[in-house]
Design a protein around this motif. Structure first.
Motif, short mmCIF file in Angstrom:
data_model
loop_
_atom_site.label_atom_id
_atom_site.label_comp_id
_atom_site.label_asym_id
_atom_site.label_seq_id
_atom_site.Cartn_x
_atom_site.Cartn_y
_atom_site.Cartn_z
N MET A 46 0.84 -1.18 0.00
CA MET A 46 0.00 0.00 0.00
C MET A 46 0.89 1.25 0.00
SD MET A 46 -3.26 -0.99 0.00
CE MET A 46 -4.02 0.58 0.21
N ARG A 47 0.28 2.33 -0.26
CA ARG A 47 0.98 3.60 -0.37
C ARG A 47 1.26 4.21 0.99
NH1 ARG A 47 -1.78 7.23 -4.60
NH2 ARG A 47 0.21 8.17 -4.31
N GLY A 48 2.23 5.10 1.02
CA GLY A 48 2.55 5.84 2.23
C GLY A 48 1.57 6.98 2.44
N ALA A 49 1.72 7.68 3.55
CA ALA A 49 0.84 8.81 3.87
C ALA A 49 1.05 9.95 2.89
CB ALA A 49 1.12 9.28 5.29
N GLU A 50 0.00 10.74 2.70
CA GLU A 50 0.06 11.91 1.84
C GLU A 50 -0.44 13.12 2.61
OE1 GLU A 50 -1.65 11.71 -2.04
OE2 GLU A 50 -1.09 9.62 -2.32
N ILE B 155 -12.40 10.40 6.91
CA ILE B 155 -11.46 11.41 7.39
C ILE B 155 -10.79 10.94 8.68
CG2 ILE B 155 -11.26 13.76 8.32
CD1 ILE B 155 -13.50 14.55 6.31
N ARG B 156 -11.56 10.45 9.63
CA ARG B 156 -11.00 10.02 10.92
C ARG B 156 -10.00 8.89 10.75
NH1 ARG B 156 -11.68 6.53 14.86
NH2 ARG B 156 -13.44 5.45 13.95
N LEU B 157 -10.40 7.87 9.98
CA LEU B 157 -9.50 6.73 9.76
C LEU B 157 -8.28 7.12 8.92
CD1 LEU B 157 -12.17 3.96 9.29
CD2 LEU B 157 -10.50 4.11 11.15
N GLY B 158 -8.45 8.08 8.02
CA GLY B 158 -7.31 8.58 7.25
C GLY B 158 -6.30 9.29 8.13
N LEU B 159 -6.79 10.07 9.09
CA LEU B 159 -5.89 10.74 10.03
C LEU B 159 -5.15 9.72 10.90
CD1 LEU B 159 -8.21 13.68 11.15
CD2 LEU B 159 -6.04 13.92 9.92
N ILE B 160 -5.89 8.73 11.39
CA ILE B 160 -5.28 7.69 12.22
C ILE B 160 -4.25 6.91 11.41
CG2 ILE B 160 -5.74 5.55 13.48
CD1 ILE B 160 -8.51 6.86 14.22
N GLY B 161 -4.61 6.53 10.20
CA GLY B 161 -3.68 5.81 9.32
C GLY B 161 -2.45 6.63 9.00
N GLY B 162 -2.60 7.96 9.00
CA GLY B 162 -1.49 8.85 8.74
C GLY B 162 -0.59 9.07 9.94
N GLU C 145 -3.64 21.00 7.67
CA GLU C 145 -2.83 20.18 6.77
C GLU C 145 -2.28 19.02 7.58
OE1 GLU C 145 1.03 20.44 3.78
OE2 GLU C 145 0.29 22.26 4.74
N HIS C 146 -2.62 17.81 7.14
CA HIS C 146 -2.24 16.62 7.90
C HIS C 146 -1.87 15.48 6.96
CE1 HIS C 146 -5.06 18.77 10.60
NE2 HIS C 146 -4.16 18.43 11.51
N PRO C 147 -1.06 14.54 7.48
CA PRO C 147 -0.81 13.32 6.71
C PRO C 147 -2.02 12.39 6.83
CG PRO C 147 0.51 13.30 8.71
CD PRO C 147 -0.22 14.62 8.67
N PHE C 148 -2.45 11.87 5.71
CA PHE C 148 -3.55 10.90 5.66
C PHE C 148 -3.03 9.62 5.02
CE2 PHE C 148 -5.90 14.80 6.02
CZ PHE C 148 -7.07 14.47 6.67
N ARG C 149 -3.55 8.50 5.47
CA ARG C 149 -3.23 7.22 4.85
C ARG C 149 -4.36 6.25 5.15
NH1 ARG C 149 -1.17 2.26 6.09
NH2 ARG C 149 -0.05 1.23 4.40
N LEU D 116 -10.21 9.11 0.08
CA LEU D 116 -10.51 7.73 -0.28
C LEU D 116 -9.99 7.40 -1.68
CD1 LEU D 116 -11.79 5.08 0.55
CD2 LEU D 116 -14.01 5.98 -0.19
N ARG D 117 -10.20 8.29 -2.63
CA ARG D 117 -9.73 8.06 -4.00
C ARG D 117 -8.23 7.85 -4.05
NH1 ARG D 117 -6.70 10.41 -7.27
NH2 ARG D 117 -6.60 12.29 -6.01
N ARG D 118 -7.48 8.65 -3.30
CA ARG D 118 -6.03 8.55 -3.32
C ARG D 118 -5.51 7.18 -2.88
NH1 ARG D 118 -2.99 13.95 -2.07
NH2 ARG D 118 -4.53 15.50 -2.68
N PHE D 119 -6.29 6.47 -2.07
CA PHE D 119 -5.80 5.20 -1.53
C PHE D 119 -6.48 3.97 -2.11
CE2 PHE D 119 -4.41 8.44 1.37
CZ PHE D 119 -3.07 8.13 1.45
#
Length: 116
Positions: A1-5, A55-62, A13-17, A93-96
């Motif tokens: 899988m991809r790294g955080a963006e 959004i919440r899970l993306g922040l946690i994943g990041g 501005e936050h890292p999401f993954r 979601l699209r990015r991942f």
């Protein structure tokens, strides 16, 4: 899988993954596949948890702690409506689940031999 963006959104501005674990959690909580959730977000037929969960899970994943992710999301909801947050949720979601690669699937880069 991809790294955080790094993504700029209403919460800053936050890292999401979204890794496999986060994507599965989205599917379980929404009772739908991630592609269905993406289509609901894009077509304005989303459930509130589609927006909040991504959004919440993306922040946690990041890398953000769960408690901090919840606080960050709540702060964003103070300045933006769930409808407005559907756009960044769809982008996250699209990015991942789909992304562009330099080469087309099945094609080898110039000068590269096939592995196998």
């Amino acid at each position: 899988m991809r790294g955080a963006e790094q993504i700029v959104w209403a919460g800053g501005e936050h890292p999401f993954r979204l890794g496999i674990g986060e994507l599965r959690a989205i599917e379980q909580r929404s009772d739908a596949g991630v592609a269905v959730v993406l289509m609901r977000l894009l077509s304005s037929q989303f459930k509130i948890d589609d927006v909040i969960g991504v959004i919440r899970l993306g922040l946690i994943g990041g890398g953000m702690a769960e408690r901090d992710a919840q606080k960050t999301l709540e702060a964003a909801l103070e300045v933006s409506s769930p409808y407005a947050l559907a756009v960044p949720a769809a982008d996250i979601l699209r990015r991942f689940i789909m992304w562009e690669t330099p080469d087309q699937p099945g094609e080898l880069a110039a000068g590269k031999a096939s592995e196998g």
